[in-house]
Enzyme design. Structure first.
Site, PDB file in Angstrom:
ATOM      1  N   LYS A  67      78.699  79.360   4.063  1.00 30.68           N
ATOM      2  CA  LYS A  67      78.409  78.029   3.497  1.00 30.68           C
ATOM      3  C   LYS A  67      78.956  76.935   4.411  1.00 30.68           C
ATOM      4  O   LYS A  67      78.237  76.034   4.842  1.00 30.68           O
ATOM      5  CB  LYS A  67      79.055  77.905   2.104  1.00 30.68           C
ATOM      6  CG  LYS A  67      79.067  76.497   1.568  1.00 30.68           C
ATOM      7  CD  LYS A  67      79.752  76.389   0.219  1.00 30.68           C
ATOM      8  CE  LYS A  67      81.241  76.181   0.256  1.00 30.68           C
ATOM      9  NZ  LYS A  67      81.712  74.810   0.435  1.00 30.68           N
ATOM     10  N   ASN A  68      80.264  77.026   4.723  1.00 33.88           N
ATOM     11  CA  ASN A  68      80.879  75.933   5.478  1.00 33.88           C
ATOM     12  C   ASN A  68      80.451  75.913   6.945  1.00 33.88           C
ATOM     13  O   ASN A  68      80.656  74.920   7.632  1.00 33.88           O
ATOM     14  CB  ASN A  68      82.405  75.997   5.344  1.00 33.88           C
ATOM     15  CG  ASN A  68      82.843  75.633   3.928  1.00 33.88           C
ATOM     16  OD1 ASN A  68      82.081  75.036   3.171  1.00 33.88           O
ATOM     17  ND2 ASN A  68      84.064  76.008   3.566  1.00 33.88           N
ATOM     18  N   CYS A  95      84.611  69.399  -3.895  1.00 28.86           N
ATOM     19  CA  CYS A  95      85.380  69.894  -5.035  1.00 28.86           C
ATOM     20  C   CYS A  95      86.576  68.995  -5.293  1.00 28.86           C
ATOM     21  O   CYS A  95      87.213  68.507  -4.340  1.00 28.86           O
ATOM     22  CB  CYS A  95      85.885  71.314  -4.753  1.00 28.86           C
ATOM     23  SG  CYS A  95      84.638  72.577  -4.996  1.00 28.86           S
ATOM     24  N   ARG A 109      91.841  64.389  -0.564  1.00 27.73           N
ATOM     25  CA  ARG A 109      90.959  64.672   0.570  1.00 27.73           C
ATOM     26  C   ARG A 109      90.570  63.403   1.357  1.00 27.73           C
ATOM     27  O   ARG A 109      89.390  63.048   1.443  1.00 27.73           O
ATOM     28  CB  ARG A 109      89.719  65.443   0.103  1.00 27.73           C
ATOM     29  CG  ARG A 109      90.065  66.673  -0.707  1.00 27.73           C
ATOM     30  CD  ARG A 109      88.872  67.489  -1.078  1.00 27.73           C
ATOM     31  NE  ARG A 109      88.362  68.269   0.031  1.00 27.73           N
ATOM     32  CZ  ARG A 109      87.293  69.056  -0.038  1.00 27.73           C
ATOM     33  NH1 ARG A 109      86.628  69.155  -1.157  1.00 27.73           N
ATOM     34  NH2 ARG A 109      86.893  69.742   1.000  1.00 27.73           N
ATOM     35  N   ASP A 115      90.971  78.559   0.664  1.00 27.80           N
ATOM     36  CA  ASP A 115      89.790  78.880  -0.165  1.00 27.80           C
ATOM     37  C   ASP A 115      89.906  80.259  -0.822  1.00 27.80           C
ATOM     38  O   ASP A 115      89.119  80.589  -1.710  1.00 27.80           O
ATOM     39  CB  ASP A 115      88.507  78.813   0.677  1.00 27.80           C
ATOM     40  CG  ASP A 115      88.251  77.411   1.203  1.00 27.80           C
ATOM     41  OD1 ASP A 115      88.892  76.474   0.714  1.00 27.80           O
ATOM     42  OD2 ASP A 115      87.416  77.257   2.101  1.00 27.80           O
ATOM     43  N   ARG A 164      77.011  76.862  -6.122  1.00 24.52           N
ATOM     44  CA  ARG A 164      76.993  76.007  -4.921  1.00 24.52           C
ATOM     45  C   ARG A 164      77.351  76.803  -3.679  1.00 24.52           C
ATOM     46  O   ARG A 164      76.972  76.437  -2.564  1.00 24.52           O
ATOM     47  CB  ARG A 164      78.031  74.881  -5.060  1.00 24.52           C
ATOM     48  CG  ARG A 164      77.602  73.733  -5.925  1.00 24.52           C
ATOM     49  CD  ARG A 164      78.691  72.667  -5.937  1.00 24.52           C
ATOM     50  NE  ARG A 164      79.295  72.565  -4.616  1.00 24.52           N
ATOM     51  CZ  ARG A 164      80.573  72.304  -4.382  1.00 24.52           C
ATOM     52  NH1 ARG A 164      81.404  72.093  -5.370  1.00 24.52           N
ATOM     53  NH2 ARG A 164      81.031  72.236  -3.163  1.00 24.52           N
TER      54      ARG A 164
HETATM   55  C1  EPZ Z   1      86.953  72.266   4.831  1.00 24.82           C
HETATM   56  O1  EPZ Z   1      87.243  71.073   4.127  1.00 24.82           O
HETATM   57  C2  EPZ Z   1      86.152  73.122   3.875  1.00 24.82           C
HETATM   58  N1  EPZ Z   1      84.940  72.396   3.497  1.00 24.82           N
HETATM   59  C3  EPZ Z   1      86.995  73.444   2.643  1.00 24.82           C
HETATM   60  O2  EPZ Z   1      86.244  74.366   1.872  1.00 24.82           O
HETATM   61  C4  EPZ Z   1      88.315  74.098   3.065  1.00 24.82           C
HETATM   62  O3  EPZ Z   1      89.143  74.220   1.938  1.00 24.82           O
HETATM   63  C5  EPZ Z   1      89.024  73.252   4.125  1.00 24.82           C
HETATM   64  O4  EPZ Z   1      88.133  72.954   5.226  1.00 24.82           O
HETATM   65  C6  EPZ Z   1      90.270  73.912   4.686  1.00 24.82           C
HETATM   66  O5  EPZ Z   1      89.944  75.139   5.239  1.00 24.82           O
HETATM   67  C7  EPZ Z   1      83.868  72.411   4.299  1.00 24.82           C
HETATM   68  O6  EPZ Z   1      83.866  73.015   5.363  1.00 24.82           O
HETATM   69  C8  EPZ Z   1      82.668  71.693   3.839  1.00 24.82           C
HETATM   70  P1  EPZ Z   1      90.359  69.652   6.085  1.00 24.82           P
HETATM   71  P2  EPZ Z   1      87.770  69.791   4.901  1.00 24.82           P
HETATM   72  O7  EPZ Z   1      89.898  68.362   6.655  1.00 24.82           O
HETATM   73  O8  EPZ Z   1      87.179  69.737   6.249  1.00 24.82           O
HETATM   74  C9  EPZ Z   1      94.067  66.809   4.873  1.00 24.82           C
HETATM   75  C10 EPZ Z   1      85.496  75.397  -0.131  1.00 24.82           C
HETATM   76  O9  EPZ Z   1      85.975  75.831  -1.193  1.00 24.82           O
HETATM   77  N2  EPZ Z   1      93.325  65.733   5.571  1.00 24.82           N
HETATM   78  O10 EPZ Z   1      90.639  70.773   7.015  1.00 24.82           O
HETATM   79  O11 EPZ Z   1      87.583  68.640   3.986  1.00 24.82           O
HETATM   80  C11 EPZ Z   1      93.328  67.269   3.618  1.00 24.82           C
HETATM   81  O12 EPZ Z   1      93.606  66.433   2.511  1.00 24.82           O
HETATM   82  C12 EPZ Z   1      86.049  74.154   0.489  1.00 24.82           C
HETATM   83  O13 EPZ Z   1      84.535  75.919   0.478  1.00 24.82           O
HETATM   84  C13 EPZ Z   1      93.856  64.484   5.656  1.00 24.82           C
HETATM   85  O14 EPZ Z   1      94.945  64.185   5.146  1.00 24.82           O
HETATM   86  O15 EPZ Z   1      89.315  70.142   4.990  1.00 24.82           O
HETATM   87  C14 EPZ Z   1      93.831  68.673   3.470  1.00 24.82           C
HETATM   88  O16 EPZ Z   1      95.104  68.631   2.886  1.00 24.82           O
HETATM   89  C15 EPZ Z   1      86.847  73.277  -0.329  1.00 24.82           C
HETATM   90  N3  EPZ Z   1      93.160  63.511   6.339  1.00 24.82           N
HETATM   91  C16 EPZ Z   1      93.995  69.142   4.925  1.00 24.82           C
HETATM   92  O17 EPZ Z   1      94.097  67.956   5.702  1.00 24.82           O
HETATM   93  C17 EPZ Z   1      91.960  63.787   6.913  1.00 24.82           C
HETATM   94  O18 EPZ Z   1      91.369  62.868   7.508  1.00 24.82           O
HETATM   95  C18 EPZ Z   1      92.869  69.990   5.465  1.00 24.82           C
HETATM   96  O19 EPZ Z   1      91.630  69.368   5.202  1.00 24.82           O
HETATM   97  C19 EPZ Z   1      91.436  65.074   6.823  1.00 24.82           C
HETATM   98  C20 EPZ Z   1      92.133  66.034   6.136  1.00 24.82           C
END
Ligand code: EPZ
Length: 417
Positions: free
Chosen positions: A22-23, A116, A121, A304, A396
């Site tokens: 998916k991702n 989600c 985020r 995840d 989803r």
């Molecule tokens: C991706 O989300 C995935 N989503 C998520 O999958 C997954 O949980 C996550 O990566 C971590 O592996 C997709 O690929 C569409 P991050 P993403 O930016 O990119 C903080 C699922 O269940 N952060 O790596 O949004 C953030 O809050 C989902 O399939 C900031 O503070 O995750 C988090 O604590 C849900 N500022 C951490 O970093 C930013 O600008 C990691 O987030 C960006 C992120």
């Protein structure tokens, strides 16, 4: 509205085939608009998040043909117009269009993405990357107008290894003038997959999969073909189903290396999974040792899989600790597991789980995608009938979950209510 009804306690044996990630697919599809010619992507999973991302492609005027698991995308004549809130909030990955449109047209107008509800985020790291590459960001009531006279390569240091910010920085940098370095980049396999796709189009990216990614900007990206990698979270979820209820359950068409952190935890608990190059076979185990788990970016333990593995920890003998370090609100599955009989206490970002607990069927809710996967695993394990509402969240992200589980012996039905 849909719900799932599961009669628990049945052994699972046979083979489950893993679908495309998916991702991975959700990043490749927006990336495709950077090509000036048609691109072809195979192994696209048939899940509702893909329909949602396609809606944006079609809204922009891309020609999309989808047959079986293939998609052909011709974005040569898209119109760069504001992406309305009604479609940008359907999923998190909508913000890959923010980067791809900025990279291609030096201008984008869209709203804060969805996803989600597992934490705040923020997207500050993505916006910081855009600014370093020469863009000006204006935010007004959740709407972002991002423009650049010129995109010029730069040195981007991410405050945390964010998957989204790493991909977004790559999507803009591939067409920026000169060199870009992304430091403290995320290392997830989906990032390597996006970099490979962009390189197949003619981009010059090295280092994807490590914490330093280097990109030399190019002016033109051409058509190409790529395949979505297997879904490591889907594979991990079914591996956990096998650890709970399996009798020689094989998970195939997967890359074991992508879930090494999960496999190692299973071995620590006492399991002996049979690992081949593209499959794992596992059976349930009566006495399981408790473990400590802390979620981290790849190759650490995937957040995840934190919700799905909670069920297994309720079945280990003694005290397990599960710490969530990425999202501040990813424990919504806990009250439902408690309702089913689990002994879980929450202390800040940690769960203290004392097992084993006998789980009993109950009426529960899938509050988000992976909480839903957790509920399905709990329902398969519990005695009696479990009804899981808000199952749209699960659909989803898990292709044919009902059919896949039924084919290995689960008693599970999707119901319209
Ligand atoms: C991706 O989300 C995935 N989503 C998520 O999958 C997954 O949980 C996550 O990566 C971590 O592996 C997709 O690929 C569409 P991050 P993403 O930016 O990119 C903080 C699922 O269940 N952060 O790596 O949004 C953030 O809050 C989902 O399939 C900031 O503070 O995750 C988090 O604590 C849900 N500022 C951490 O970093 C930013 O600008 C990691 O987030 C960006 C992120």
């Amino acid at each position: 509205m849909k719900q799932i009804k599961v009669e628990g306690g049945h052994r699972l044996s046979g083979t489950i085939t893993i679908s495309g990630a998916k991702n991975g697919a959700l990043a490749l599809i927006p990336a495709s608009i950077l090509a000036d010619e048609p691109v072809r992507i195979s192994n696209i999973p048939n899940i509702s998040d893909i329909d949602a991302i396609n809606e944006i492609l079609q809204y922009l005027g891309a020609k999309v043909s989808r047959k079986e698991d293939y998609m052909e995308i011709d974005a040569s004549k898209i119109v760069n117009k504001e992406i309305p809130q009604s479609i940008s909030t359907k999923l998190r990955a909508s913000y890959y269009f923010m980067a791809a449109l900025l990279g291609k047209y030096k201008k984008v107008e869209m709203f804060f993405p969805g996803g989600c509800s597992i934490g705040a985020r923020p997207i500050d790291q993505t916006l910081k990357a855009f600014e370093i590459l020469g863009a000006k960001v204006i935010e007004d009531h959740n709407k972002y107008t991002i423009t650049a006279d010129q995109l010029i390569g730069g040195n981007i240091y991410l405050d945390m290894p964010s998957v989204g910010a790493t991909i977004n920085a790559m999507l803009v940098a591939v067409k920026a003038e000169g060199s870009t370095i992304i430091q403290n980049a995320a290392k997830e396999p989906e990032i390597v997959s996006v970099a490979t796709f962009l390189n197949n189009m003619g981009a010059k990216i090295t280092g994807a999969g490590t914490s330093t990614i280097k990109i030399e900007g190019v002016t033109h990206l051409h058509g190409c073909f790529t395949e979505v990698i297997p879904d490591r979270i889907e594979a991990g979820t079914y591996l956990l189903a096998g650890a709970l209820m399996g009798e020689q359950l094989t998970i195939q068409n997967m890359i074991p290396k992508h879930i090494e952190s999960l496999i190692n935890k299973l071995i620590e608990m006492g399991y002996s999974p049979i690992i081949k190059s593209d499959s794992i076979t596992i059976s349930a185990l009566e006495h399981k040792k408790p473990v400590h788990i802390k979620t981290l970016g790849y190759p650490g333990f995937a957040t995840d899989l934190q919700q799905p593995i909670t069920v297994l920890l309720t079945q280990c003998q003694g005290e397990s600790i599960l710490e969530e370090t990425l999202y501040e609100n990813r424990f919504k599955h806990v009250p439902y597991l408690q309702k089913m009989g689990a002994n879980i206490a929450i202390e800040g970002q940690k769960m203290i789980i004392n097992g084993p607990s006998k789980l009993m069927g109950a009426e529960v809710e899938a509050t988000d995608l992976r909480a839903g996967a957790c509920m399905v695993l709990a329902a398969l394990t519990a005695e009696g009938i479990t009804t899981i509402s808000s199952i749209e969240h699960v659909l989803r992200g898990y292709e044919n979950i009902i059919e896949k589980l039924k084919s290995v012996g689960a008693k599970i039905e999707l119901e319209e209510i």
